[in-house]
Design an enzyme around this catalytic site. Structure first.
Site, PDB file in Angstrom:
ATOM      1  CB  SER A  23      21.449  16.018 -93.720  1.00 26.82           C
ATOM      2  OG  SER A  23      22.168  16.178 -94.972  1.00 26.82           O
ATOM      3  CD  GLU A  25      25.066   8.341 -95.578  1.00 24.42           C
ATOM      4  OE1 GLU A  25      24.575   9.257 -96.406  1.00 24.42           O
ATOM      5  OE2 GLU A  25      25.797   7.670 -95.713  1.00 24.42           O
ATOM      6  CB  THR A  57      23.595   3.233 -94.941  1.00 27.29           C
ATOM      7  OG1 THR A  57      24.274   2.735 -93.677  1.00 27.29           O
ATOM      8  CG2 THR A  57      24.296   4.809 -95.199  1.00 27.29           C
ATOM      9  NE  ARG A 115      23.653   0.306-109.322  1.00 26.49           N
ATOM     10  CZ  ARG A 115      24.749   0.181-109.866  1.00 26.49           C
ATOM     11  NH1 ARG A 115      24.716  -0.120-111.279  1.00 26.49           N
ATOM     12  NH2 ARG A 115      26.114   0.288-109.438  1.00 26.49           N
ATOM     13  N   GLY A 116      21.964   1.168-105.152  1.00 29.09           N
ATOM     14  CA  GLY A 116      22.957   0.178-104.340  1.00 29.09           C
ATOM     15  C   GLY A 116      23.787  -0.597-105.166  1.00 29.09           C
ATOM     16  CG  ASP A 117      27.603  -0.476-105.238  1.00 28.45           C
ATOM     17  OD1 ASP A 117      27.506   0.051-106.390  1.00 28.45           O
ATOM     18  OD2 ASP A 117      27.709   0.500-104.470  1.00 28.45           O
ATOM     19  CG  HIS A 156      28.076   5.521-110.446  1.00 28.66           C
ATOM     20  ND1 HIS A 156      28.178   4.183-111.207  1.00 28.66           N
ATOM     21  CD2 HIS A 156      27.684   5.287-109.178  1.00 28.66           C
ATOM     22  CE1 HIS A 156      27.710   3.334-110.316  1.00 28.66           C
ATOM     23  NE2 HIS A 156      27.578   3.750-109.153  1.00 28.66           N
ATOM     24  CD  GLN A 219      37.279   2.688 -91.771  1.00 30.22           C
ATOM     25  OE1 GLN A 219      37.124   3.880 -91.762  1.00 30.22           O
ATOM     26  NE2 GLN A 219      37.373   1.759 -90.721  1.00 30.22           N
ATOM     27  CG  PHE A 223      34.480   3.947 -98.911  1.00 34.22           C
ATOM     28  CD1 PHE A 223      33.543   2.815 -99.413  1.00 34.22           C
ATOM     29  CD2 PHE A 223      33.648   5.010 -98.838  1.00 34.22           C
ATOM     30  CE1 PHE A 223      32.306   2.976 -99.234  1.00 34.22           C
ATOM     31  CE2 PHE A 223      32.320   5.026 -98.930  1.00 34.22           C
ATOM     32  CZ  PHE A 223      31.685   3.998 -99.180  1.00 34.22           C
ATOM     33  CG  HIS A 273      24.111  13.913 -96.554  1.00 32.19           C
ATOM     34  ND1 HIS A 273      23.019  13.582 -95.703  1.00 32.19           N
ATOM     35  CD2 HIS A 273      24.798  12.857 -96.740  1.00 32.19           C
ATOM     36  CE1 HIS A 273      22.869  12.529 -95.699  1.00 32.19           C
ATOM     37  NE2 HIS A 273      24.028  11.769 -96.207  1.00 32.19           N
TER      38      HIS A 273
HETATM   39  P1  FAD Z   1      21.792   4.822-110.158  1.00 35.18           P
HETATM   40  O1  FAD Z   1      21.366   6.231-110.177  1.00 35.18           O
HETATM   41  O2  FAD Z   1      21.019   3.651-110.741  1.00 35.18           O
HETATM   42  O3  FAD Z   1      23.149   5.051-111.020  1.00 35.18           O
HETATM   43  C1  FAD Z   1      24.157   3.951-111.273  1.00 35.18           C
HETATM   44  C2  FAD Z   1      24.676   3.938-112.410  1.00 35.18           C
HETATM   45  O4  FAD Z   1      23.932   3.462-113.611  1.00 35.18           O
HETATM   46  C3  FAD Z   1      25.327   5.199-113.050  1.00 35.18           C
HETATM   47  O5  FAD Z   1      26.576   4.973-113.701  1.00 35.18           O
HETATM   48  C4  FAD Z   1      24.367   6.091-113.714  1.00 35.18           C
HETATM   49  O6  FAD Z   1      24.977   6.830-114.623  1.00 35.18           O
HETATM   50  C5  FAD Z   1      23.674   4.869-114.407  1.00 35.18           C
HETATM   51  N1  FAD Z   1      22.275   4.855-114.742  1.00 35.18           N
HETATM   52  C6  FAD Z   1      21.467   5.441-113.932  1.00 35.18           C
HETATM   53  N2  FAD Z   1      20.196   5.274-114.423  1.00 35.18           N
HETATM   54  C7  FAD Z   1      20.347   4.612-115.526  1.00 35.18           C
HETATM   55  C8  FAD Z   1      19.252   3.963-116.526  1.00 35.18           C
HETATM   56  N3  FAD Z   1      18.067   4.172-116.471  1.00 35.18           N
HETATM   57  N4  FAD Z   1      19.884   3.289-117.649  1.00 35.18           N
HETATM   58  C9  FAD Z   1      21.304   3.337-117.746  1.00 35.18           C
HETATM   59  N5  FAD Z   1      22.171   3.537-116.839  1.00 35.18           N
HETATM   60  C10 FAD Z   1      21.627   4.258-115.653  1.00 35.18           C
HETATM   61  N6  FAD Z   1      24.915   2.388-101.468  1.00 35.18           N
HETATM   62  C11 FAD Z   1      24.279   1.400-100.373  1.00 35.18           C
HETATM   63  O7  FAD Z   1      24.411   0.325-100.748  1.00 35.18           O
HETATM   64  N7  FAD Z   1      23.647   1.851 -99.375  1.00 35.18           N
HETATM   65  C12 FAD Z   1      23.239   3.012 -99.039  1.00 35.18           C
HETATM   66  O8  FAD Z   1      22.535   3.446 -98.147  1.00 35.18           O
HETATM   67  C13 FAD Z   1      23.943   3.980 -99.887  1.00 35.18           C
HETATM   68  N8  FAD Z   1      23.725   5.563 -99.547  1.00 35.18           N
HETATM   69  C14 FAD Z   1      24.103   6.201-100.468  1.00 35.18           C
HETATM   70  C15 FAD Z   1      24.167   7.676-100.127  1.00 35.18           C
HETATM   71  C16 FAD Z   1      24.506   8.631-101.035  1.00 35.18           C
HETATM   72  C17 FAD Z   1      24.324  10.138-100.677  1.00 35.18           C
HETATM   73  C18 FAD Z   1      25.353   8.486-102.150  1.00 35.18           C
HETATM   74  C19 FAD Z   1      25.971   9.351-103.268  1.00 35.18           C
HETATM   75  C20 FAD Z   1      25.591   6.901-102.253  1.00 35.18           C
HETATM   76  C21 FAD Z   1      25.166   6.043-101.449  1.00 35.18           C
HETATM   77  N9  FAD Z   1      25.264   4.768-101.698  1.00 35.18           N
HETATM   78  C22 FAD Z   1      24.680   3.603-101.125  1.00 35.18           C
HETATM   79  C23 FAD Z   1      26.338   4.391-102.934  1.00 35.18           C
HETATM   80  C24 FAD Z   1      25.321   4.006-104.211  1.00 35.18           C
HETATM   81  O9  FAD Z   1      24.209   2.879-103.776  1.00 35.18           O
HETATM   82  C25 FAD Z   1      26.204   3.280-105.233  1.00 35.18           C
HETATM   83  O10 FAD Z   1      27.071   4.671-105.798  1.00 35.18           O
HETATM   84  C26 FAD Z   1      25.623   2.680-106.377  1.00 35.18           C
HETATM   85  O11 FAD Z   1      26.674   2.155-107.156  1.00 35.18           O
HETATM   86  C27 FAD Z   1      24.767   3.697-107.445  1.00 35.18           C
HETATM   87  O12 FAD Z   1      23.324   3.869-106.846  1.00 35.18           O
HETATM   88  P2  FAD Z   1      22.714   5.169-107.488  1.00 35.18           P
HETATM   89  O13 FAD Z   1      21.481   5.223-106.792  1.00 35.18           O
HETATM   90  O14 FAD Z   1      23.417   6.421-107.746  1.00 35.18           O
HETATM   91  O15 FAD Z   1      22.340   4.502-108.808  1.00 35.18           O
END
Ligand code: FAD
Length: 296
Positions: A23, A25, A57, A115-117, A156, A219, A223, A273
């Site tokens: 895939s 991105e 994204t 979740r995003g940042d 993470h 870069q 990152f 991916h």
């Molecule tokens: P989560 O799964 O919510 O995890 C975030 C943190 O919280 C981790 O440390 C985890 O251990 C902890 N955690 C998870 N669930 C819980 C809970 N229920 N209670 C307490 N702690 C918890 N970012 C963008 O902004 N846009 C994008 O399009 C984007 N695409 C991505 C695609 C991929 C394949 C990857 C790997 C990352 C991408 N990211 C993107 C980055 C991502 O948004 C960040 O890494 C963000 O900080 C965490 O997102 P997550 O979905 O992993 O979060």
């Protein structure tokens, strides 16, 4: 068909059946020229490699909501299977629900739930965890979307510890996500150890490896510091040596990443991916080096 042609066709079919999932991105281009290039050049070039899907994204805090929606819709209209990335960010359930409805109405069947940042890039306190979005999409749309979530072989950056990160990945998959895609990494052992820990925790769904081609050292270093991906010292030192010689840097990057991807696939990784950064060349070279182009 002659015996020889039949056996060639059978070999091609067998290769195709055993082919790992690919895939690609993209990010939503900021300009009309970038959008044209993505749709007319980058997408067709990568489509020839037979990806399962491409994804697009979603900017932190929903900052590319319209741009992501627009380019995802255009890719879908071009007949390509596409997965929009999505997070709650600063949005409420009504906004995110309306976006999901609009994707479903168009016939888009995939989603990358995150979740995003925070938009400042300083972390994510207060943001809804990805598991909430998986639950929300499943409650609202049943089995319509095939949902991917993020995974972190090198942990993470905000994780409490290694095992809690695995635990929360399992929670996302148990909530209804179908598979995971990892953050990029350059150390195959990190991926395989992570897979072992996930299996020990009871995760049975596939975890695809995120692959970041190397094209720009400054870069990539910036990152990687932000997202917690480690670039091995020997790779950093080689990349520093190339300085402004971008051709040599890219050549070395393709060689290193091809070797990583080959190791991953040979040892059982189910697919790759590619974080293409909207540049088709490096991902295409790596796929060709791996001889993963679809059989004619
Ligand atoms: P989560 O799964 O919510 O995890 C975030 C943190 O919280 C981790 O440390 C985890 O251990 C902890 N955690 C998870 N669930 C819980 C809970 N229920 N209670 C307490 N702690 C918890 N970012 C963008 O902004 N846009 C994008 O399009 C984007 N695409 C991505 C695609 C991929 C394949 C990857 C790997 C990352 C991408 N990211 C993107 C980055 C991502 O948004 C960040 O890494 C963000 O900080 C965490 O997102 P997550 O979905 O992993 O979060």
């Amino acid at each position: 068909m002659t015996q020889n042609a039949l056996s060639l066709a059978t070999d091609a079919q067998a290769r195709q059946a055993a082919r790992p999932q690919l895939s690609f991105e993209f990010f939503p281009p900021a300009t009309e020229a970038g959008r044209e290039r993505l749709l007319r050049e980058t997408l067709p070039a990568l489509q020839t490699l037979g990806p399962e899907f491409v994804s697009c994204t979603y900017g932190a805090g929903g900052s590319t909501r319209e741009a992501t929606f627009g380019i995802v819709s255009a890719i879908h209209r071009a007949g390509v299977e596409v997965a929009p990335h999505l997070s709650f960010g600063a949005d409420d359930a009504a906004t995110v629900g309306a976006l999901l409805d609009a994707y479903q109405e168009q016939g888009i069947k995939r989603l990358v739930a995150l979740r995003g940042d925070s938009p400042s890039g300083t972390g994510g306190s207060g943001l809804a965890h990805a598991v909430k979005l998986v639950e929300f999409a499943r409650e609202r749309h049943g089995a319509h979307f095939r949902i991917a979530v993020a995974a972190y072989p090198e942990v993470h950056p905000q994780a409490r510890d290694y095992s809690s990160d695995v635990h929360f990945l399992k929670a996302k998959l148990d909530a209804g996500a179908d598979f995971a895609i990892t953050q990029y990494f350059y150390n195959a052992d990190a991926y395989f150890h992570f897979i072992e820990q996930c299996a020990a925790a009871g995760i049975t769904k596939p975890i695809y490896a995120g692959i970041m081609p190397i094209t720009n050292y400054t870069q990539l270093a910036r990152f990687s510091r932000f997202c917690g991906a480690e670039i091995p010292r020997w790779i950093c030192r080689r990349l520093e040596d190339f300085g402004a010689d971008t051709d040599s840097l890219r050549g070395f990057g393709i060689e290193v990443v091809t070797r990583l991807a080959r190791t991953l696939l040979e040892q059982g990784c189910p697919g790759l991916h590619f974080y293409t950064m909207n540049q088709p060349g490096p991902s295409r070279s790596i796929v060709r080096n791996l001889k993963l182009e679809p059989a004619a």
